[in-house]
Design an enzyme around this catalytic site. Structure first.
Site, PDB file in Angstrom:
ATOM      1  N   ARG A  22     -27.255   4.582  19.109  1.00  0.00           N
ATOM      2  CA  ARG A  22     -26.038   4.996  19.804  1.00  0.00           C
ATOM      3  C   ARG A  22     -26.178   4.932  21.329  1.00  0.00           C
ATOM      4  O   ARG A  22     -27.243   5.138  21.891  1.00  0.00           O
ATOM      5  CB  ARG A  22     -25.608   6.396  19.346  1.00  0.00           C
TER       6      ARG A  22
ATOM      7  N   LYS B 191     -25.024  20.550  10.959  1.00  0.00           N
ATOM      8  CA  LYS B 191     -25.008  21.973  10.610  1.00  0.00           C
ATOM      9  C   LYS B 191     -24.056  22.773  11.507  1.00  0.00           C
ATOM     10  O   LYS B 191     -23.295  23.616  11.023  1.00  0.00           O
ATOM     11  CB  LYS B 191     -26.435  22.519  10.729  1.00  0.00           C
TER      12      LYS B 191
ATOM     13  N   ARG C 142     -29.234   8.130  25.735  1.00  0.00           N
ATOM     14  CA  ARG C 142     -29.988   9.352  25.983  1.00  0.00           C
ATOM     15  C   ARG C 142     -31.467   9.096  25.696  1.00  0.00           C
ATOM     16  O   ARG C 142     -31.811   8.516  24.673  1.00  0.00           O
ATOM     17  CB  ARG C 142     -29.465  10.474  25.076  1.00  0.00           C
TER      18      ARG C 142
ATOM     19  N   ARG D 241     -37.641  32.555   8.261  1.00  0.00           N
ATOM     20  CA  ARG D 241     -38.595  31.454   8.367  1.00  0.00           C
ATOM     21  C   ARG D 241     -39.828  31.659   7.500  1.00  0.00           C
ATOM     22  O   ARG D 241     -40.610  30.736   7.305  1.00  0.00           O
ATOM     23  CB  ARG D 241     -39.078  31.302   9.827  1.00  0.00           C
TER      24      ARG D 241
ATOM     25  N   ARG E 114     -38.612  15.790  15.003  1.00  0.00           N
ATOM     26  CA  ARG E 114     -37.704  16.899  14.682  1.00  0.00           C
ATOM     27  C   ARG E 114     -37.587  17.099  13.175  1.00  0.00           C
ATOM     28  O   ARG E 114     -37.487  18.216  12.687  1.00  0.00           O
ATOM     29  CB  ARG E 114     -36.315  16.634  15.274  1.00  0.00           C
TER      30      ARG E 114
END
Ligand SMILES: [Zn+2]
Length: 218
Positions: A127, A13, A161, A88, A172
């Site tokens: 990754r 995005k 990470r 929202r 998420r």
């Protein structure tokens, strides 16, 4: 042209919003950024927001609307805005219509970048990067030519990470669905929602968004 851009983390995005800003002179508006800017600039609504936040209270819908209104009155929004993270709720969606209508504008499109959750998990979880030069690799899609040795700098140390794990990605995604669930049906009923495959090549996503904005989709 005023749009709402929706998409879960990992859908690209931010990249697409930047491209719209560069290509069309649109401005991305996130409520957090607008709020901070209004407080810093000491606008009338910014001062109200500051007092509320200093008292430890949540900023009301009324203040948020005021801040968006102030922002829409600024000249740089003339070519259109990209709402990010707002609205929202159904009440906020209604308020947004009023804010735009009061300025002779309207919401033109709601674009949702779609992702395949399993593919996104695979993309993110696999990754890793070279600890020395930062070159990016992937367990499945981009291994070094010599196993365990960075193609670019020859280092044998790599890092991942900690939040690049399946659980975080799925959490998420669930948060994203919960946040958009109240407003998507409203805009669907009005025929404003266009969906673009966020898993496609970045340039492909950009051209599909352009087709929506230009009204050239099939
Ligand atoms: Zn390296």
């Amino acid at each position: 042209m005023n749009i709402i851009l929706l998409g879960p983390p990992g859908a690209g995005k931010g990249t697409q919003a930047s491209r719209l800003e560069a290509a069309r002179g649109m401005v991305q508006l996130s409520t957090g950024d607008m709020l901070r800017a209004a407080v810093k600039a000491g606008t009338p609504v910014g001062l109200q927001a500051k007092a509320v936040m200093e008292a430890g209270a949540l900023v009301s819908d009324e203040i948020v609307s005021g801040i968006i209104g102030e922002r829409l009155d600024m000249a740089d929004t003339a070519n259109g805005v990209i709402f990010d993270g707002y609205p929202r709720t159904a009440a906020q969606a209604d308020e947004l219509d009023k804010l735009l209508a009061a300025r002779g504008r309207r919401l033109d499109h709601v674009i949702e970048l779609l992702v395949d959750e399993d593919a996104l998990v695979e993309r993110i979880v696999g990754r890793y990067t070279c600890a020395k030069c930062g070159e990016g690799y992937h367990d499945r899609f981009k291994q070094p030519a010599v196993a365990g040795v960075c193609d670019v700098c020859g280092s044998t140390e790599f890092k991942r990470r900690p939040d690049d794990n399946a659980e975080t990605v799925r959490t998420r995604m669930a948060e994203y669905r919960a946040k958009t669930a109240p407003i998507l049906p409203i805009y669907e009923a009005r025929g404003l929602v266009a969906r673009v495959d966020g898993m496609a090549d970045i340039d492909q996503v950009t051209s599909e968004i352009a087709a929506v904005l230009d009204g050239t989709t099939a």
